[in-house]
Scaffold this motif. Structure first.
Motif, PDB file in Angstrom:
ATOM      1  N   VAL A 192      11.146   0.674   2.897  1.00 39.19           N
ATOM      2  CA  VAL A 192      12.189   0.803   1.892  1.00 39.19           C
ATOM      3  C   VAL A 192      11.526   1.164   0.570  1.00 39.19           C
ATOM      4  CG1 VAL A 192      13.991  -0.424   0.617  1.00 39.19           C
ATOM      5  CG2 VAL A 192      13.607  -0.951   3.026  1.00 39.19           C
ATOM      6  N   GLN A 193      11.988   2.244  -0.038  1.00 37.60           N
ATOM      7  CA  GLN A 193      11.470   2.608  -1.357  1.00 37.60           C
ATOM      8  C   GLN A 193      12.092   1.672  -2.385  1.00 37.60           C
ATOM      9  OE1 GLN A 193      12.253   6.633  -2.586  1.00 37.60           O
ATOM     10  NE2 GLN A 193      10.719   6.567  -4.208  1.00 37.60           N
ATOM     11  N   ASN A 194      11.243   1.083  -3.239  1.00 37.06           N
ATOM     12  CA  ASN A 194      11.694   0.118  -4.240  1.00 37.06           C
ATOM     13  C   ASN A 194      11.124   0.517  -5.587  1.00 37.06           C
ATOM     14  OD1 ASN A 194      12.171  -2.096  -5.892  1.00 37.06           O
ATOM     15  ND2 ASN A 194      11.691  -3.610  -4.319  1.00 37.06           N
ATOM     16  N   SER A 244       6.638   2.053  -3.737  1.00 36.69           N
ATOM     17  CA  SER A 244       7.213   2.984  -4.704  1.00 36.69           C
ATOM     18  C   SER A 244       7.322   4.407  -4.163  1.00 36.69           C
ATOM     19  CB  SER A 244       6.380   2.995  -5.987  1.00 36.69           C
ATOM     20  OG  SER A 244       5.039   3.375  -5.694  1.00 36.69           O
ATOM     21  N   ASP A 245       6.557   4.735  -3.138  1.00 32.70           N
ATOM     22  CA  ASP A 245       6.579   6.087  -2.579  1.00 32.70           C
ATOM     23  C   ASP A 245       7.852   6.332  -1.781  1.00 32.70           C
ATOM     24  OD1 ASP A 245       4.038   6.490  -3.638  1.00 32.70           O
ATOM     25  OD2 ASP A 245       3.038   5.823  -1.797  1.00 32.70           O
ATOM     26  N   SER A 294       1.246  -5.776  -4.270  1.00 35.28           N
ATOM     27  CA  SER A 294       1.673  -4.814  -5.281  1.00 35.28           C
ATOM     28  C   SER A 294       0.814  -4.964  -6.534  1.00 35.28           C
ATOM     29  CB  SER A 294       3.145  -5.021  -5.633  1.00 35.28           C
ATOM     30  OG  SER A 294       3.331  -6.270  -6.263  1.00 35.28           O
ATOM     31  N   LEU A 295       0.718  -3.907  -7.274  1.00 32.23           N
ATOM     32  CA  LEU A 295      -0.021  -3.939  -8.533  1.00 32.23           C
ATOM     33  C   LEU A 295       0.608  -4.947  -9.481  1.00 32.23           C
ATOM     34  CD1 LEU A 295      -2.208  -2.777 -10.396  1.00 32.23           C
ATOM     35  CD2 LEU A 295      -0.571  -1.003 -11.054  1.00 32.23           C
ATOM     36  N   SER A 312       5.641  -0.856  -8.755  1.00 32.80           N
ATOM     37  CA  SER A 312       5.013   0.287  -9.418  1.00 32.80           C
ATOM     38  C   SER A 312       3.900   0.900  -8.579  1.00 32.80           C
ATOM     39  CB  SER A 312       4.498  -0.094 -10.801  1.00 32.80           C
ATOM     40  OG  SER A 312       3.665  -1.220 -10.728  1.00 32.80           O
ATOM     41  N   ALA A 313       3.162   0.087  -7.840  1.00 32.44           N
ATOM     42  CA  ALA A 313       2.117   0.575  -6.943  1.00 32.44           C
ATOM     43  C   ALA A 313       1.816  -0.528  -5.940  1.00 32.44           C
ATOM     44  CB  ALA A 313       0.859   0.943  -7.725  1.00 32.44           C
ATOM     45  N   GLY A 314       1.358  -0.129  -4.761  1.00 34.85           N
ATOM     46  CA  GLY A 314       1.071  -1.112  -3.728  1.00 34.85           C
ATOM     47  C   GLY A 314       2.294  -1.353  -2.860  1.00 34.85           C
ATOM     48  N   PHE A 315       2.277  -2.484  -2.131  1.00 40.34           N
ATOM     49  CA  PHE A 315       3.341  -2.765  -1.183  1.00 40.34           C
ATOM     50  C   PHE A 315       3.683  -4.242  -1.158  1.00 40.34           C
ATOM     51  CE2 PHE A 315       1.139   0.988   0.365  1.00 40.34           C
ATOM     52  CZ  PHE A 315       2.185   1.856   0.572  1.00 40.34           C
TER      53      PHE A 315
END
Length: 179
Positions: free
Chosen positions: A143-145, A114-115, A164-165, A149-152
């Motif tokens: 890649v920003q997605n 998300s960052d 990811s969260l 919402s959080a994590g990868f």
């Protein structure tokens, strides 16, 4: 799908011919791609039907000469022009690069988060983990997605690691519902 299979055959043949003659076909095609991508006019001449086959071949011959392309690469592109199959050249180039990377032990993948950007140290840790796990060196793009919402999420070829969260919450929900 048919064009992809045809491109794969051309790519395999090109790489084999290049190996026999000790020519780095992947490097030549990468240079050619860079030149085509920098010039809309060249791209138009090569890929639009507005120009005759002779015009396309004449322009390409000049490009090939300036790039010092091998006869294998030059004749292949001329053949594609003559056969009115020049439109699959980008697919062939992609296949050549993928096959060449695979032979060299490289893999390409993506990290989604998300960052706006990823911490370089964290990216290096993921690449190191994947190298140890898969035995090959990955090249990862970030890649920003907005759906993460959080994590990868990490995807390399057919491997997907979802830290990811959203995924963790879904797993927690499933564990509660299954009890």
């Amino acid at each position: 799908m048919k064009e992809q299979a045809v491109a794969r055959v051309y790519a395999k043949s090109l790489l084999e011919l290049g190996d026999e003659r000790k020519i780095d076909i992947a490097n030549e095609l990468t240079k050619l791609t860079e030149v085509i991508n920098k010039s809309n006019e060249l791209e138009n001449v090569m890929f639009l039907e507005l120009f005759t086959l002779d015009e396309k071949k004449a322009v390409f011959a000049e490009v090939a000469k300036k790039l010092s392309l091998s006869p294998i690469t030059s004749e292949t592109v001329k053949f594609l022009i003559d056969e009115k199959r020049i439109g699959i050249l980008p697919l062939i180039i992609k296949e050549v690069i993928v096959m060449d990377d695979d032979r060299k032990g490289f893999m390409k993948g993506t990290i989604e988060g998300s960052d706006a950007q990823i911490d370089p140290e964290f990216k290096a840790k993921i690449e190191s983990f994947l190298k140890n796990k898969l035995g090959r060196q990955p090249t990862l793009d970030y890649v920003q997605n907005s759906n993460v919402s959080a994590g990868f999420k990490v995807t390399v070829e057919d491997l997907q690691l979802d830290a990811s969260l959203d995924n963790q919450l879904e797993q927690f929900k499933q564990s509660i519902l299954s009890e």
